[in-house]
Design a protein around this motif. Sequence first.
Motif, PDB file in Angstrom:
ATOM      1  N   GLN A  50       0.832  -1.206   0.000  1.00  0.00           N
ATOM      2  CA  GLN A  50       0.000   0.000   0.000  1.00  0.00           C
ATOM      3  C   GLN A  50       0.869   1.259   0.000  1.00  0.00           C
ATOM      4  O   GLN A  50       0.637   2.199  -0.767  1.00  0.00           O
ATOM      5  N   THR A  51       1.885   1.275   0.860  1.00  0.00           N
ATOM      6  CA  THR A  51       2.765   2.439   0.945  1.00  0.00           C
ATOM      7  C   THR A  51       3.556   2.638  -0.336  1.00  0.00           C
ATOM      8  O   THR A  51       3.733   3.766  -0.811  1.00  0.00           O
ATOM      9  N   ASP A  52       4.036   1.547  -0.922  1.00  0.00           N
ATOM     10  CA  ASP A  52       4.762   1.652  -2.191  1.00  0.00           C
ATOM     11  C   ASP A  52       3.899   2.293  -3.264  1.00  0.00           C
ATOM     12  O   ASP A  52       4.371   3.115  -4.057  1.00  0.00           O
ATOM     13  N   VAL A 109       3.168   9.518   7.328  1.00  0.00           N
ATOM     14  CA  VAL A 109       2.961   8.077   7.426  1.00  0.00           C
ATOM     15  C   VAL A 109       1.731   7.690   6.615  1.00  0.00           C
ATOM     16  O   VAL A 109       0.842   8.508   6.394  1.00  0.00           O
ATOM     17  N   VAL A 110       1.723   6.450   6.172  1.00  0.00           N
ATOM     18  CA  VAL A 110       0.623   5.925   5.370  1.00  0.00           C
ATOM     19  C   VAL A 110      -0.087   4.834   6.156  1.00  0.00           C
ATOM     20  O   VAL A 110       0.542   3.920   6.673  1.00  0.00           O
ATOM     21  N   HIS A 111      -1.408   4.959   6.237  1.00  0.00           N
ATOM     22  CA  HIS A 111      -2.224   3.982   6.951  1.00  0.00           C
ATOM     23  C   HIS A 111      -3.369   3.498   6.075  1.00  0.00           C
ATOM     24  O   HIS A 111      -3.803   4.205   5.160  1.00  0.00           O
ATOM     25  N   SER A 112      -3.871   2.330   6.384  1.00  0.00           N
ATOM     26  CA  SER A 112      -5.202   1.960   5.925  1.00  0.00           C
ATOM     27  C   SER A 112      -6.167   2.752   6.789  1.00  0.00           C
ATOM     28  O   SER A 112      -6.026   2.798   8.004  1.00  0.00           O
ATOM     29  N   LEU A 113      -7.154   3.389   6.166  1.00  0.00           N
ATOM     30  CA  LEU A 113      -8.030   4.290   6.910  1.00  0.00           C
ATOM     31  C   LEU A 113      -8.736   3.588   8.064  1.00  0.00           C
ATOM     32  O   LEU A 113      -8.957   4.180   9.116  1.00  0.00           O
ATOM     33  N   LYS A 114      -9.044   2.305   7.892  1.00  0.00           N
ATOM     34  CA  LYS A 114      -9.762   1.604   8.958  1.00  0.00           C
ATOM     35  C   LYS A 114      -8.899   1.359  10.195  1.00  0.00           C
ATOM     36  O   LYS A 114      -9.411   1.026  11.257  1.00  0.00           O
TER      37      LYS A 114
END
Length: 337
Positions: A50-52, A109-114
């Motif tokens: 996801q971050t990539d 930072v990158v997250h999954s929203l959930k």
Amino acid sequence: MAEPAAAAAGLGRAEPGGAGADPLLPQGENGVDGRAIRVGTRRSQLARIQTDSVVMMLRELYPDLCFEIVAMSTTGDKILDTALSKIGEKSLFTKELETALERNEVDLVVHSLKDLPTCLPPGFTIGAVCKRENPLDAVVFHPKNCGKTLSLLPEKSVIGTSSLRRAAQLKKKFPHLEFRDIRGNLNTRLKKLDEKEDFSAIILAAAGLKRMGWENRIGQLLGPEDCLYAVGQEGGCSIPVAVNTLLKDGQLYLTGAVYSLDGSDSLKETMQTSVSYPHQNEDGPNDDVQHVGITAKNVPGQAQEAAENLGVELASLLLSKGAKHILSVARQLNDTR
């Protein structure tokens, strides 16, 4: 003005800046003081994928900037022998990343929203939300059950899920099935499913399976009539809260529901509002207005406000009909299980 926040979603620290500052990236000609922009992420394979993808988008938008990915493990990644709802902490998959952001060890930072908690830490903002993947939950079946659906599984078949939200809804919909906690990353869960006889099927996020290239393992997609999906981490992992949204002809429809742990007691309501508003000029008076911690310059402020008010009004309606009691009982029962 704020630095990037949750993209896909990604979080960033709020920093002072001019009215023309880009809310997506730290300011500076070549990143921050000429160095690479550090992007924090969980260490899991799915989080890295996801971050990539987010970093690839950023590189296309800002080809002159350098980006460095900084991976780290979170509490939720480290504690694998306890159900998420039993760990007793919020921000299970975000806390360490937020700490690194606060200490200036990463720039965003990158997250999954959930995975994001309902309330962001002071000074943080969600600076970008990528186009949503399929938000639905998916059923992955044991090879011996290939071609079946949940309704066709034998009585007492065991379904694996680490989510109280999923379990509560599916217990209500499929009372002939049993639900048992399953932990680990996607690879680990699929291995437990395929190599043992403990589970007839497991429930996973369709988006995660797609990102890993495992769409062919999806045996059944769960629509809103079966299982409403997650919205952030309302109440942490110990409360079954779910939503479904639909945007059609300028109208935003929001369905929200709360459930008891076994799904026998529930409340579900739907409300709608208009979000059809013209875009304001770039230097309009509401450029810097933030709603629910999100910096969204490409969405009219009135539309953001209408959407936020819709959520508040729906929550108030559910509370007026007894949602607080249902959730309080659910939390107490979960604590004593």
